[in-house]
Write a protein that holds these residues in place. Structure first.
Motif, PDB file in Angstrom:
ATOM      1  N   ARG A  65      13.247   4.940  41.305  1.00  0.00           N
ATOM      2  CA  ARG A  65      14.060   3.709  41.330  1.00  0.00           C
ATOM      3  C   ARG A  65      13.739   2.795  42.505  1.00  0.00           C
ATOM      4  N   GLY A  66      12.810   3.218  43.370  1.00  0.00           N
ATOM      5  CA  GLY A  66      12.480   2.404  44.536  1.00  0.00           C
ATOM      6  C   GLY A  66      13.411   2.630  45.710  1.00  0.00           C
ATOM      7  N   THR A  67      14.281   3.616  45.594  1.00  0.00           N
ATOM      8  CA  THR A  67      15.297   3.841  46.632  1.00  0.00           C
ATOM      9  C   THR A  67      14.682   4.286  47.950  1.00  0.00           C
ATOM     10  N   LEU A  68      13.757   5.270  47.864  1.00  0.00           N
ATOM     11  CA  LEU A  68      13.133   5.775  49.092  1.00  0.00           C
ATOM     12  C   LEU A  68      12.482   4.620  49.853  1.00  0.00           C
ATOM     13  N   MET A  69      11.685   3.811  49.133  1.00  0.00           N
ATOM     14  CA  MET A  69      10.941   2.748  49.815  1.00  0.00           C
ATOM     15  C   MET A  69      11.878   1.652  50.316  1.00  0.00           C
ATOM     16  N   ALA A  70      12.931   1.336  49.573  1.00  0.00           N
ATOM     17  CA  ALA A  70      13.879   0.311  50.044  1.00  0.00           C
ATOM     18  C   ALA A  70      14.536   0.784  51.351  1.00  0.00           C
ATOM     19  N   ASP A  71      14.922   2.058  51.402  1.00  0.00           N
ATOM     20  CA  ASP A  71      15.537   2.600  52.630  1.00  0.00           C
ATOM     21  C   ASP A  71      14.514   2.633  53.766  1.00  0.00           C
ATOM     22  N   ALA A  72      13.277   3.020  53.433  1.00  0.00           N
ATOM     23  CA  ALA A  72      12.215   3.088  54.446  1.00  0.00           C
ATOM     24  C   ALA A  72      11.955   1.702  55.035  1.00  0.00           C
ATOM     25  N   LEU A  73      11.845   0.701  54.165  1.00  0.00           N
ATOM     26  CA  LEU A  73      11.521  -0.654  54.636  1.00  0.00           C
ATOM     27  C   LEU A  73      12.658  -1.229  55.484  1.00  0.00           C
ATOM     28  N   ARG A  74      13.902  -0.886  55.136  1.00  0.00           N
ATOM     29  CA  ARG A  74      15.038  -1.368  55.935  1.00  0.00           C
ATOM     30  C   ARG A  74      14.949  -0.798  57.356  1.00  0.00           C
ATOM     31  N   ALA A  75      14.649   0.512  57.435  1.00  0.00           N
ATOM     32  CA  ALA A  75      14.541   1.151  58.760  1.00  0.00           C
ATOM     33  C   ALA A  75      13.347   0.586  59.532  1.00  0.00           C
ATOM     34  N   ILE A  76      12.240   0.375  58.848  1.00  0.00           N
ATOM     35  CA  ILE A  76      11.038  -0.176  59.502  1.00  0.00           C
ATOM     36  C   ILE A  76      11.342  -1.583  60.032  1.00  0.00           C
ATOM     37  N   GLY A  77      12.037  -2.372  59.222  1.00  0.00           N
ATOM     38  CA  GLY A  77      12.361  -3.745  59.614  1.00  0.00           C
ATOM     39  C   GLY A  77      13.255  -3.788  60.849  1.00  0.00           C
ATOM     40  N   ARG A  78      14.033  -2.726  61.038  1.00  0.00           N
ATOM     41  CA  ARG A  78      14.960  -2.692  62.174  1.00  0.00           C
ATOM     42  C   ARG A  78      14.244  -2.313  63.472  1.00  0.00           C
ATOM     43  N   VAL A  79      13.340  -1.315  63.388  1.00  0.00           N
ATOM     44  CA  VAL A  79      12.794  -0.788  64.656  1.00  0.00           C
ATOM     45  C   VAL A  79      11.275  -0.879  64.784  1.00  0.00           C
ATOM     46  N   ALA A  80      10.571  -1.322  63.749  1.00  0.00           N
ATOM     47  CA  ALA A  80       9.100  -1.342  63.838  1.00  0.00           C
ATOM     48  C   ALA A  80       8.580  -2.637  63.235  1.00  0.00           C
ATOM     49  N   LYS A  81       8.926  -3.733  63.869  1.00  0.00           N
ATOM     50  CA  LYS A  81       8.608  -5.071  63.325  1.00  0.00           C
ATOM     51  C   LYS A  81       7.097  -5.307  63.203  1.00  0.00           C
ATOM     52  N   GLU A 104      12.572  -5.084  41.092  1.00  0.00           N
ATOM     53  CA  GLU A 104      13.804  -5.725  41.555  1.00  0.00           C
ATOM     54  C   GLU A 104      14.116  -5.375  42.999  1.00  0.00           C
ATOM     55  N   ARG A 105      13.821  -4.127  43.359  1.00  0.00           N
ATOM     56  CA  ARG A 105      14.184  -3.696  44.714  1.00  0.00           C
ATOM     57  C   ARG A 105      13.069  -3.893  45.723  1.00  0.00           C
ATOM     58  N   LEU A 106      11.833  -4.000  45.244  1.00  0.00           N
ATOM     59  CA  LEU A 106      10.683  -4.061  46.155  1.00  0.00           C
ATOM     60  C   LEU A 106       9.798  -5.251  45.806  1.00  0.00           C
ATOM     61  N   PRO A 107      10.334  -6.464  45.990  1.00  0.00           N
ATOM     62  CA  PRO A 107       9.537  -7.636  45.645  1.00  0.00           C
ATOM     63  C   PRO A 107       8.284  -7.706  46.506  1.00  0.00           C
ATOM     64  N   GLY A 108       7.211  -8.203  45.918  1.00  0.00           N
ATOM     65  CA  GLY A 108       5.976  -8.367  46.689  1.00  0.00           C
ATOM     66  C   GLY A 108       5.064  -7.158  46.660  1.00  0.00           C
ATOM     67  N   ALA A 109       5.470  -6.088  45.972  1.00  0.00           N
ATOM     68  CA  ALA A 109       4.600  -4.908  45.900  1.00  0.00           C
ATOM     69  C   ALA A 109       3.476  -5.147  44.889  1.00  0.00           C
ATOM     70  N   THR A 110       2.431  -4.347  45.003  1.00  0.00           N
ATOM     71  CA  THR A 110       1.346  -4.329  44.014  1.00  0.00           C
ATOM     72  C   THR A 110       1.379  -2.961  43.334  1.00  0.00           C
ATOM     73  N   TRP A 111       1.285  -2.970  41.994  1.00  0.00           N
ATOM     74  CA  TRP A 111       1.378  -1.705  41.263  1.00  0.00           C
ATOM     75  C   TRP A 111       0.017  -1.207  40.801  1.00  0.00           C
ATOM     76  N   HIS A 112      -0.102   0.104  40.736  1.00  0.00           N
ATOM     77  CA  HIS A 112      -1.324   0.749  40.250  1.00  0.00           C
ATOM     78  C   HIS A 112      -0.941   1.894  39.310  1.00  0.00           C
ATOM     79  N   ASP A 113      -1.840   2.167  38.356  1.00  0.00           N
ATOM     80  CA  ASP A 113      -1.636   3.348  37.506  1.00  0.00           C
ATOM     81  C   ASP A 113      -2.087   4.602  38.220  1.00  0.00           C
ATOM     82  N   ARG A 114      -3.074   4.451  39.103  1.00  0.00           N
ATOM     83  CA  ARG A 114      -3.653   5.613  39.760  1.00  0.00           C
ATOM     84  C   ARG A 114      -4.118   5.244  41.163  1.00  0.00           C
ATOM     85  N   LEU A 115      -4.397   6.283  41.930  1.00  0.00           N
ATOM     86  CA  LEU A 115      -4.803   6.092  43.324  1.00  0.00           C
ATOM     87  C   LEU A 115      -6.119   5.319  43.477  1.00  0.00           C
TER      88      LEU A 115
END
Ligand code: SAH
Length: 328
Positions: A65-81, A104-115
């Motif tokens: 659902r993008g939850t991990l990355m949304a939480d990660a980016l919020r923390a990064i934005g606070r302490v690792a500009k 919806e939760r991670l605007p600006g991302a790029t998607w891939h099917d594989r690594l």
């Protein structure tokens, strides 16, 4: 008749395309926001350890659902500009349905099917409960020979290996034992190993499975939140199998990466301050929400809950420092 991995790939693709998987299961980032916050800070520290490359790919494999990355980016934005400014977000996701939720939760991302289609650049990759969803093959030893398991009309059938078993050959003694082989996970280990040996970077996998290789059938299905027969109704249940961390490590090391861990999830998260961060957050919340946060942290870390079966494994570039949480 279909080989088990082909059956599992088809069943999971249909399942993720048509269902909200979170009706059937929950995952660490959905249990506590602190999980994603901690992984975001882990990524920021690792980025500093590898020399602060700019740009750097921040990649998540199987973001749900993008939850991990949304939480990660919020923390990064606070302490690792500075990390926030350098990072480019890339997501590996095959389900169109989940891609829409993530967008919806991670605007600006790029998607891939594989690594393989990720740009050639330094990267920090996060993956929670991604490898367990990848399709496995199963082999069973009968009369001193390895047979492979296929699926036909909702049941297993065994066939003589034709062609001979793939590399790495499943090892083991004795009759009737089952060996599992997750070829896509090994390919990811090799591909990341090659990338990390060519450019600075790191990858963090959190998933469930034993530390050492073990025999046995770990294929499981969850349907409507309940354990179900994995073969009965392809596409109606979420199919997973234990991750073989030893095999993943060997694949990554063989391709030039260094490996840290696996460390039990409870140890990893506790070292990274799960309880301190939870306490600090809880103090600002009403009582019911505060006790919910503390209970969630316990669920992630206690050994008899998710703390021991789940493990953290990190891959790094040759010569890189030990990433946070893997010391000792
Ligand atoms: N990491 C999330 C989701 C775990 S579910 C969380 O912790 O909540 C597994 C995720 O991997 C889903 O997003 C699913 O769509 C994705 N996925 C499964 N198989 C995949 C594959 N072969 N390639 C890319 N993504 C896949």
């Amino acid at each position: 008749m279909e080989r088990l991995d082909q059956f599992m790939a088809r069943a999971n693709a249909a399942y993720y395309a048509a269902h909200d998987p979170y009706r059937d299961f929950t995952t660490s980032p959905e249990i506590s926001q602190v999980f994603g916050e901690i992984l975001g800070l882990w990524a920021a520290v690792v980025w500093a350890q590898i020399g602060r490359p700019d740009p750097v790919l921040l990649v998540e494999a199987g973001p749900g659902r993008g939850t991990l990355m949304a939480d990660a980016l919020r923390a990064i934005g606070r302490v690792a500009k500075d990390f926030q400014a350098a990072l480019r977000l890339h997501l590996i996701e095959t389900s169109p349905r989940l891609r829409a939720v993530q967008a919806e939760r991670l605007p600006g991302a790029t998607w891939h099917d594989r690594l393989d289609t990720l740009p050639d650049a330094p990267l920090v990759l996060l993956a929670n409960e991604f490898l367990d969803a990848l399709p496995i093959r199963q082999f069973v030893r009968r009369g001193g020979r390895w047979m492979e398991r296929f699926v036909e009309a909702g049941r297993f059938v065994e066939c003589t290996l034709q062609p001979p078993p793939p590399n790495p050959l499943p090892q083991g003694e004795g009759e009737d034992i089952i060996m599992e082989l997750n070829e896509p996970a090994l390919a990811i280990g090799r591909s990341l190993g090659a990338r990390l040996s060519a450019r600075p970077g790191a990858a963090l996998f959190l998933d469930y499975g034993p530390e050492r290789r073990s025999n046995g059938d770990s294929l499981q299905a969850l349907r409507d939140g309940q354990p179900a027969d994995p073969l009965a109704a392809p596409g109606c249940a979420d199919l997973t199998a234990h991750v073989d961390f030893a095999a993943l490590s060997d694949a990554a090391i063989g391709a030039g990466a260094v490996v840290h861990g696996p460390v039990p999830q409870g140890v990893f998260l506790t070292r990274l301050g799960l309880f301190q961060r939870t306490d600090r957050l809880a103090r600002t919340q009403p009582l019911a929400r505060a006790s919910g946060l503390i209970e969630a942290a316990r669920r992630l870390a206690e050994p008899n809950r998710m703390g021991r079966l789940f493990k953290a494994l990190a891959l790094g570039s040759p010569g890189s420092s030990t990433p946070p949480g893997f010391e000792g």
